[in-house]
Motif scaffolding. Structure first.
Motif, short mmCIF file in Angstrom:
data_model
loop_
_atom_site.label_atom_id
_atom_site.label_comp_id
_atom_site.label_asym_id
_atom_site.label_seq_id
_atom_site.Cartn_x
_atom_site.Cartn_y
_atom_site.Cartn_z
N LYS A 40 -36.62 -11.37 -86.18
CA LYS A 40 -36.79 -10.80 -85.29
C LYS A 40 -36.50 -11.24 -83.67
O LYS A 40 -37.07 -11.42 -82.67
CB LYS A 40 -38.39 -11.38 -84.74
CG LYS A 40 -39.22 -10.85 -87.05
CD LYS A 40 -39.57 -9.14 -85.94
CE LYS A 40 -40.06 -9.11 -87.75
NZ LYS A 40 -41.74 -9.44 -88.53
N TRP A 41 -35.48 -12.34 -84.01
CA TRP A 41 -34.32 -11.97 -82.57
C TRP A 41 -34.49 -11.10 -80.95
O TRP A 41 -34.58 -11.50 -80.17
CB TRP A 41 -33.03 -12.87 -82.74
CG TRP A 41 -32.62 -13.67 -81.65
CD1 TRP A 41 -31.52 -13.49 -81.44
CD2 TRP A 41 -33.75 -14.38 -80.41
NE1 TRP A 41 -31.11 -14.09 -79.66
CE2 TRP A 41 -32.31 -14.64 -79.60
CE3 TRP A 41 -34.84 -15.56 -80.53
CZ2 TRP A 41 -32.75 -15.54 -78.38
CZ3 TRP A 41 -34.78 -16.45 -79.28
CH2 TRP A 41 -32.98 -16.28 -77.98
N TYR A 68 -38.08 -10.89 -79.69
CA TYR A 68 -38.25 -11.79 -79.80
C TYR A 68 -37.91 -12.05 -78.20
O TYR A 68 -38.62 -12.67 -77.14
CB TYR A 68 -38.20 -13.12 -80.64
CG TYR A 68 -38.74 -14.36 -79.52
CD1 TYR A 68 -40.17 -14.77 -80.53
CD2 TYR A 68 -38.04 -14.91 -79.13
CE1 TYR A 68 -40.53 -15.57 -80.16
CE2 TYR A 68 -39.08 -16.68 -78.33
CZ TYR A 68 -40.43 -16.70 -78.85
OH TYR A 68 -41.27 -17.98 -78.95
N THR A 101 -38.99 -10.93 -75.49
CA THR A 101 -40.49 -11.06 -74.86
C THR A 101 -40.47 -12.13 -73.61
O THR A 101 -41.70 -12.52 -73.06
CB THR A 101 -41.26 -11.71 -75.98
OG1 THR A 101 -41.41 -12.62 -76.64
CG2 THR A 101 -41.76 -10.45 -77.06
N MET A 102 -39.50 -12.33 -73.74
CA MET A 102 -38.98 -13.36 -73.31
C MET A 102 -39.02 -13.19 -71.63
O MET A 102 -38.93 -12.16 -71.51
CB MET A 102 -38.12 -14.79 -73.02
CG MET A 102 -38.36 -14.98 -74.71
SD MET A 102 -36.80 -16.50 -75.10
CE MET A 102 -35.48 -15.46 -75.32
N PRO A 103 -39.12 -14.07 -70.59
CA PRO A 103 -38.85 -13.88 -68.85
C PRO A 103 -37.23 -13.61 -69.15
O PRO A 103 -36.68 -14.33 -68.07
CB PRO A 103 -39.20 -14.97 -68.46
CG PRO A 103 -38.95 -16.00 -68.66
CD PRO A 103 -39.33 -15.84 -70.66
N LEU A 143 -46.47 -6.39 -75.83
CA LEU A 143 -45.30 -6.73 -75.18
C LEU A 143 -43.77 -6.07 -74.52
O LEU A 143 -42.80 -6.23 -74.07
CB LEU A 143 -44.76 -7.75 -75.88
CG LEU A 143 -45.27 -8.43 -77.03
CD1 LEU A 143 -45.02 -9.22 -78.30
CD2 LEU A 143 -45.21 -10.21 -75.43
N LYS A 186 -44.25 -12.75 -68.18
CA LYS A 186 -43.62 -13.41 -69.10
C LYS A 186 -43.76 -14.66 -69.66
O LYS A 186 -44.05 -15.42 -70.84
CB LYS A 186 -42.48 -12.52 -69.68
CG LYS A 186 -42.55 -11.19 -69.89
CD LYS A 186 -41.52 -10.52 -70.00
CE LYS A 186 -41.17 -9.24 -70.41
NZ LYS A 186 -39.44 -8.47 -70.97
N VAL A 236 -45.45 -15.72 -77.86
CA VAL A 236 -45.15 -15.38 -78.54
C VAL A 236 -45.07 -15.48 -80.05
O VAL A 236 -43.89 -17.10 -80.20
CB VAL A 236 -43.80 -13.89 -78.85
CG1 VAL A 236 -44.03 -12.99 -80.23
CG2 VAL A 236 -44.79 -13.05 -77.46
N PHE A 246 -43.70 -14.02 -84.21
CA PHE A 246 -43.90 -12.66 -84.62
C PHE A 246 -43.72 -14.05 -86.10
O PHE A 246 -43.15 -15.21 -86.74
CB PHE A 246 -42.06 -12.11 -84.39
CG PHE A 246 -42.14 -11.38 -83.81
CD1 PHE A 246 -43.56 -10.24 -83.00
CD2 PHE A 246 -41.91 -12.06 -82.36
CE1 PHE A 246 -43.39 -10.22 -81.78
CE2 PHE A 246 -41.48 -10.88 -81.32
CZ PHE A 246 -42.51 -10.04 -80.70
N ASP A 247 -43.95 -12.65 -87.45
CA ASP A 247 -43.59 -13.14 -88.77
C ASP A 247 -42.30 -13.02 -89.26
O ASP A 247 -41.67 -12.56 -88.69
CB ASP A 247 -44.69 -11.82 -89.53
CG ASP A 247 -44.16 -11.55 -90.58
OD1 ASP A 247 -44.43 -12.91 -91.32
OD2 ASP A 247 -44.23 -10.48 -91.94
N ASN A 305 -37.74 -16.12 -86.36
CA ASN A 305 -38.03 -15.04 -84.93
C ASN A 305 -37.01 -15.90 -84.18
O ASN A 305 -36.80 -15.20 -82.99
CB ASN A 305 -39.42 -16.46 -84.15
CG ASN A 305 -40.24 -15.78 -84.43
OD1 ASN A 305 -41.36 -14.73 -83.47
ND2 ASN A 305 -41.63 -16.31 -85.61
N ALA A 323 -41.66 -21.88 -84.14
CA ALA A 323 -42.01 -20.28 -83.41
C ALA A 323 -43.28 -21.58 -82.29
O ALA A 323 -43.11 -20.82 -81.97
CB ALA A 323 -42.17 -19.20 -84.45
N VAL A 346 -42.04 -23.36 -79.81
CA VAL A 346 -41.21 -23.06 -79.07
C VAL A 346 -42.63 -22.56 -77.57
O VAL A 346 -42.42 -21.99 -76.32
CB VAL A 346 -40.52 -21.56 -79.20
CG1 VAL A 346 -39.93 -21.29 -78.27
CG2 VAL A 346 -38.66 -22.58 -79.51
N ALA A 347 -43.33 -21.55 -78.86
CA ALA A 347 -44.20 -20.77 -77.85
C ALA A 347 -45.52 -21.41 -76.89
O ALA A 347 -45.84 -20.89 -76.04
CB ALA A 347 -45.32 -20.16 -78.71
#
Lengths: 218, 288
Positions: A67-68, A71, A74-76, B52, B77, B82, B84-85, B88, B141, B144-145
């Protein structure tokens, strides 16, 4: 941006390391070899400048499993920054390729003397290699966001072909404009035209890729 | 009450598959956990992707921490974590390299906190992520989140496929996170047991529509399953039936106020219910 650049570096690192080692070794071999026939040196210029760009373009757009790609959005970071980081990265690699070529050519000249008929010919070699590299990179980045992910290799080969074709077309056009034999000044002007057009192509490709990516849903 | 997240009539249509997210509306109050449930393909991930901004909604309004999020609103942001399944992060990185990437992206990246989570999860710093197990990837993940001090966590099926011990550990961390007053979590899952443990609100989505939006305690303590024979079904007032499901000799009826109805239907049994049963009856059941 700093984080994106770091990620780009890590992404292309593994294949890049091996390529750089090969470049250093071949560079030393080319510099050591008698340069009476300059074809080896000419080949090396193309190999380092175009080859390095080719290697990095492929690595940067290699599909990452998982999912990178989602992902990262979703980061700034802005989408435009993601694209900008790709182009910046490619420019750094291009500069690195030029440095490798320049060092090898310089070493060869120091050891064996100047290999080409005219001094300006070296600029023709460098500018055409930079041109191919820019046209190829710009074309590939845009196409890679336009097409399907499993077409990346095909697109890269197509972009390389298009890059070579574009430079050949510009050279043909310049030869038509300037009557033979061309003066040094005309040759240098031609090199400038190639560099300018290739940078314009990169810039246009950046804006187009940014536009394509801004519409992409992941 | 301040809302960490507000969705107002959000819709998204996919012409190719025909899937349609229809006017989704719900709120996530600050300091709470919202369980977003639904079967696979119900629209959970599409909704989260709209929030998102990784896909563009067709209509509606989404307010994240009080503002509409666009590609330009970096400060929002910064406040979102976040998960994800699945995988990530890129497989070519190690946790150490990932932290270097993240520190160049998040202004509030907290390296000691990240290392703290790695130690807590016993995750290796220099091993490539590609060799991580699914559980390790999910733990990374989560680390990190949380390591950039978000106020809102969005987790899409983050506990799926994990063993019960690991799930429990992650749920504990999420509960720790919402101890801070303005921290909130949207947790999408089809493992309703996890949500029964930690969620404050439950939103159920089916075929792109919200079909239930209630506080969890109301569902667990007030909702019930009335059991009756097929021939007894007509005796039950349709007003009292949320949905029902006929089985071979028995009918299961989902009701909203079990105490009141147990006084009204003295002959019939009304059992406590679970989120699983509620979801099953609402999705598969018939309306009266």
């Amino acid at each position: 941006m700093k984080g994106l650049m770091k990620n780009n570096y890590y992404k292309m690192r593994s294949g890049f390391k091996a390529f750089v080692i090969v470049l250093i070794l071949t560079g030393l071999a080319v510099a050591a070899f008698d340069n009476e026939t300059p074809s080896l040196l000419m080949g090396y210029i193309y190999f380092s400048i175009v080859g390095l760009s080719l290697n990095s373009a492929m690595a940067l757009r290699k599909t990452v499993t998982g999912k990178w790609d989602k992902y990262i959005l979703t980061m700034p970071v802005k989408r435009a920054e993601i694209i900008k980081s790709l182009f910046f990265n490619q420019m750094y690699v291009l500069v690195l390729g030029i440095v490798f070529s320049a060092l090898t050519v310089g070493l060869s000249i120091m050891v064996h003397g100047f290999p080409l008929d005219k001094g300006v010919d070296i600029w023709v070699l460098f500018s055409s290699a930079i041109g191919v590299s820019c046209f190829m990179s710009g074309g590939f980045f845009s196409l890679s966001y336009l097409g399907k992910e499993n077409w990346q290799e095909t697109m890269l080969i197509f972009s390389l072909g298009a890059g070579i074709g574009s430079v050949m077309l510009i050279v043909t056009f310049l030869n038509k404009i300037f009557a033979r034999p061309q003066t040094d000044r005309q040759i240098l002007l031609g090199c400038g035209v190639i560099l300018l057009l290739s940078l314009v192509a990169m810039l246009l490709s950046y804006f187009w890729t940014k536009e394509l990516y801004s519409r992409k849903e992941i | 009450m301040n809302m960490a997240l507000t969705l107002d009539k959000v819709s998204k249509r996919y012409e190719s598959s025909g899937f349609w997210l229809k006017d989704i509306s719900f709120n996530l109050p600050e300091g709470s956990i919202l369980g977003f449930i639904g079967q696979n393909g119900a629209g959970k991930t599409t909704t989260i992707s709209c929030i998102l901004n990784t896909i563009k909604k067709d209509n509606g309004r989404i307010m994240v921490l009080g503002r509409e999020m666009t590609d330009q609103t970096m400060d929002i942001k910064e406040e979102i974590g976040v998960v994800f399944d699945g995988d990530n992060f890129p497989p070519y990185l190690s946790a150490e390299e990932l932290s270097k990437v993240m520190s160049g992206i998040y202004r509030k990246w907290d390296q000691p906190l990240f290392c703290n989570y790695l130690q807590r999860f016993k995750l290796p710093l220099r091993q490539k992520i590609k060799s991580f197990s699914r559980g390790m990837s999910m733990q990374l993940a989560i680390a990190v989140a949380l390591a950039h001090h978000p106020r809102l966590l969005l987790l899409d099926e983050a506990t799926g496929g994990l063993d019960p011990l690991m799930r429990d550990e992650i749920l504990d961390i999420l509960l720790e996170f919402v101890q801070t007053e303005d921290h909130s979590i949207l947790l999408s899952s089809h493992i309703t047991g996890d949500l029964e443990k930690i969620a404050d609100h439950i939103v159920l989505i089916d075929h792109g529509e919200i079909i239930l939006n209630k506080p969890k305690d109301e569902l667990i303590y007030d909702y019930g399953i009335m059991r009756c024979l097929v021939k007894e079904l007509p005796e039950v007032d349709p007003e009292d039936i949320i949905s029902y499901r006929k089985r071979e000799f028995q009918v299961d009826i989902l009701v909203a106020d079990k105490d009141k109805l147990s006084r009204k239907y003295k002959k019939l049994t009304i059992d406590n219910t679970t989120l699983d049963e509620i979801m099953l009856l609402l999705v598969k059941g018939e309306k009266a």
